[in-house]
Write a protein that holds these residues in place. Structure first.
Motif, PDB file in Angstrom:
ATOM      1  N   LEU A   1      31.150   8.654  20.828  1.00 47.45           N
ATOM      2  CA  LEU A   1      31.584  10.031  20.644  1.00 47.45           C
ATOM      3  C   LEU A   1      30.753  10.639  19.529  1.00 47.45           C
ATOM      4  O   LEU A   1      30.596  10.022  18.475  1.00 47.45           O
ATOM      5  CB  LEU A   1      33.070  10.065  20.258  1.00 47.45           C
ATOM      6  N   LYS A   2      30.203  11.835  19.776  1.00 47.30           N
ATOM      7  CA  LYS A   2      29.454  12.475  18.693  1.00 47.30           C
ATOM      8  C   LYS A   2      29.783  13.957  18.646  1.00 47.30           C
ATOM      9  O   LYS A   2      30.179  14.545  19.667  1.00 47.30           O
ATOM     10  CB  LYS A   2      27.954  12.249  18.889  1.00 47.30           C
TER      11      LYS A   2
ATOM     12  N   VAL B   1      46.411  13.730  14.768  1.00 44.92           N
ATOM     13  CA  VAL B   1      45.510  12.793  15.454  1.00 44.92           C
ATOM     14  C   VAL B   1      45.279  13.277  16.885  1.00 44.92           C
ATOM     15  O   VAL B   1      45.859  12.775  17.831  1.00 44.92           O
ATOM     16  CB  VAL B   1      46.103  11.370  15.486  1.00 44.92           C
ATOM     17  N   LYS B   2      44.467  14.334  17.024  1.00 46.09           N
ATOM     18  CA  LYS B   2      44.209  14.845  18.368  1.00 46.09           C
ATOM     19  C   LYS B   2      42.712  14.800  18.635  1.00 46.09           C
ATOM     20  O   LYS B   2      41.899  14.684  17.718  1.00 46.09           O
ATOM     21  CB  LYS B   2      44.734  16.264  18.512  1.00 46.09           C
ATOM     22  N   ILE B   3      42.379  14.852  19.892  1.00 42.86           N
ATOM     23  CA  ILE B   3      40.966  14.775  20.250  1.00 42.86           C
ATOM     24  C   ILE B   3      40.740  15.501  21.580  1.00 42.86           C
ATOM     25  O   ILE B   3      41.529  15.365  22.518  1.00 42.86           O
ATOM     26  CB  ILE B   3      40.507  13.287  20.321  1.00 42.86           C
TER      27      ILE B   3
ATOM     28  N   LEU C   1      38.967   4.311  22.966  1.00 39.54           N
ATOM     29  CA  LEU C   1      37.841   4.934  23.667  1.00 39.54           C
ATOM     30  C   LEU C   1      36.484   4.558  23.059  1.00 39.54           C
ATOM     31  O   LEU C   1      35.534   4.276  23.789  1.00 39.54           O
ATOM     32  CB  LEU C   1      38.023   6.459  23.717  1.00 39.54           C
ATOM     33  N   PRO C   2      36.369   4.534  21.701  1.00 43.27           N
ATOM     34  CA  PRO C   2      35.067   4.161  21.107  1.00 43.27           C
ATOM     35  C   PRO C   2      34.602   2.743  21.461  1.00 43.27           C
ATOM     36  O   PRO C   2      33.435   2.415  21.257  1.00 43.27           O
ATOM     37  CB  PRO C   2      35.321   4.289  19.603  1.00 43.27           C
ATOM     38  N   LEU C   3      35.504   1.903  21.992  1.00 43.20           N
ATOM     39  CA  LEU C   3      35.072   0.573  22.439  1.00 43.20           C
ATOM     40  C   LEU C   3      34.218   0.693  23.704  1.00 43.20           C
ATOM     41  O   LEU C   3      33.439  -0.203  24.030  1.00 43.20           O
ATOM     42  CB  LEU C   3      36.280  -0.312  22.768  1.00 43.20           C
TER      43      LEU C   3
ATOM     44  N   TRP D   1      34.686  16.303  20.524  1.00 39.74           N
ATOM     45  CA  TRP D   1      33.595  15.330  20.642  1.00 39.74           C
ATOM     46  C   TRP D   1      32.881  15.435  21.980  1.00 39.74           C
ATOM     47  O   TRP D   1      33.496  15.744  23.002  1.00 39.74           O
ATOM     48  CB  TRP D   1      34.142  13.909  20.501  1.00 39.74           C
ATOM     49  N   GLU D   2      31.594  15.126  21.923  1.00 39.75           N
ATOM     50  CA  GLU D   2      30.839  14.977  23.153  1.00 39.75           C
ATOM     51  C   GLU D   2      30.794  13.489  23.471  1.00 39.75           C
ATOM     52  O   GLU D   2      30.516  12.661  22.604  1.00 39.75           O
ATOM     53  CB  GLU D   2      29.413  15.525  22.960  1.00 39.75           C
TER      54      GLU D   2
END
Ligand SMILES: [Zn+2]
Length: 413
Positions: A205-206, A253-255, A199-201, A232-233
């Motif tokens: 995310l902040k 490892v969750k988000i 996803l960060p590609l 994260w936003e």
């Protein structure tokens, strides 16, 4: 007629049936949506908004019909005129290793699909989404996204198909079991790390900025033992004005991702009610059951592949006399598309059930969630011009979430 002729007829028939059923469902859905403004609908849309949602639905319906006609014709031509066999033969002239032929073949198909898909996604983004005021994607971002997606498909897809072809070549009778295990391990990796890594590609995310929302979110997360560091936003607003939120990952490892558009357009309590729904997906272990289900699905497919892929008629049906893993695989996938549809139906009904469960979790754990989730879902529908009267059959096949009116009714009951 020979067996491969029958297989060819079967493949063509399934492609045609798949197209006809898809088209019929889309048609029924379009008709079902064209209803006058009812009392139920007026809770969500005013007349202008409702008409705009109908127009949006119709525009997408017509464009979808056009693209599926074109793609079905291309696939039928590719099969009948032997384009797959031709590509296979051309590669065999320059590449000696069977394995490398498979990898190059799949690589070329991935790149071709990406290139031929460009006009469609360009039109969908810059004409349709633009017309209805959703699009925020710049041309530069559009190009960057497409290049990144294609490179990612190649980077993940080619080693995987190479490994599977190698297992097929080396292990023969154990292929289905070892192949399935490999896919299981890969999908476990993707279920756990996929979003976190990839996803960060595409998005930044902040953490939530300090303020009223963060305080309320913090209090809720603490009450549920959900670490705030996993929340994260996401800068979704650079592509579209539509709102959403998601949960992904397993164990540590969750988000949870909240679209910035969601934060902008919902009240604090509505955002937390949506967040509570996502925490519900985590607490009710929906990712684990989804993972298990997808594993059973691949097991069924690999068992069938182990049984059938060795049959030279599969490659012959596509016009090749040389037994070839990738040609057999294409025949197999086309022949078993009805089975995939059935498995998809089960997965969707499962997912819709999970949505109700996550809504219930939100109600049970966040005071006032019943009302806040209700108003949040209404805003979400209006902001995305969602269909309010989809056809029940269309829902069964295509909806991973319950239709909005049913979901709202469930929240009230
Ligand atoms: Zn959900």
């Amino acid at each position: 007629m020979s067996t491969s002729d029958w297989l060819l007829i079967g493949i063509l028939a399934f492609v045609a049936i798949d197209f006809l059923i898809g088209t019929l469902l889309n048609y029924l859905n379009e008709k079902s949506n064209q209803q006058p403004l009812s009392e139920q609908v007026s809770q969500i849309y005013d007349l202008t908004g409702y008409n705009k949602s109908l127009e949006y639905g119709t525009t997408k319906y017509k464009f979808g019909l056009f693209t599926s006609v074109v793609s079905t014709i291309v696939i039928l031509l590719a099969i009948v005129l032997g384009w797959f066999a031709w590509l296979d033969a051309s590669l065999r002239e320059v590449i000696r290793s069977d394995l490398m032929v498979t990898v190059s073949f799949v690589g070329i198909l991935i790149v071709l699909a990406a290139i031929t898909g460009l006009p469609t996604s360009y039109y969908a983004t810059f004409v349709i989404e633009e017309k209805f005021g959703f699009n925020k994607t710049t041309k530069k971002l559009f190009i960057a996204d497409n290049i990144k997606q294609t490179l990612l498909s190649l980077a993940l897809g080619l080693p995987l198909i190479g490994l599977i072809a190698w297992i097929y070549q080396e292990l023969n009778s154990l292929f289905w079991l070892v192949g399935w295990l490999l896919i299981s391990v890969f999908s476990l990796f993707m279920f756990i790390f996929g979003t976190r890594i990839f996803l960060p590609l595409f998005n930044k995310l902040k953490p939530l900025p300090a303020g009223e929302l963060r305080d309320e979110v913090e209090a809720y997360c603490q009450s549920q033992g959900f670490p705030l560091s996993k929340l994260w936003e996401m800068d979704a607003s650079k592509r579209s004005t539509k709102l959403n939120a998601f949960f992904s990952g397993m164990g540590k490892v969750k988000i949870i991702g909240l679209y910035d558009t969601l934060i902008q357009k919902l009240t604090t309590k509505e955002v937390v009610a949506v967040l509570a729904h996502e925490v519900g997906h985590y607490k009710r272990k929906h990712v684990y059951t989804m993972f298990l289900f997808s594993n059973v699905q691949t097991l069924i497919l690999f068992a069938l592949m182990g049984w059938l892929l060795g049959n030279p008629n599969l490659a012959r049906a596509l016009g090749s006399e040389i037994p070839s893993f990738h040609l057999s695989l294409i025949s197999f996938v086309l022949l078993f598309s009805p089975l995939s549809t059935i498995l998809g139906l089960i997965a969707n009904s499962f997912s819709r059930f999970n949505e109700y469960q996550a809504d219930q979790f939100s109600i049970d754990t966040y005071p006032g969630a019943r009302e806040h989730l209700h108003s949040a879902l209404k805003k979400l529908s209006v902001e995305s011009l969602k269909d309010l009267n989809p056809h029940p059959m269309y829902v069964k096949v295509n909806y991973s979430h319950p239709p909005i009116l049913e979901r709202l009714a469930n929240l009230k009951s």
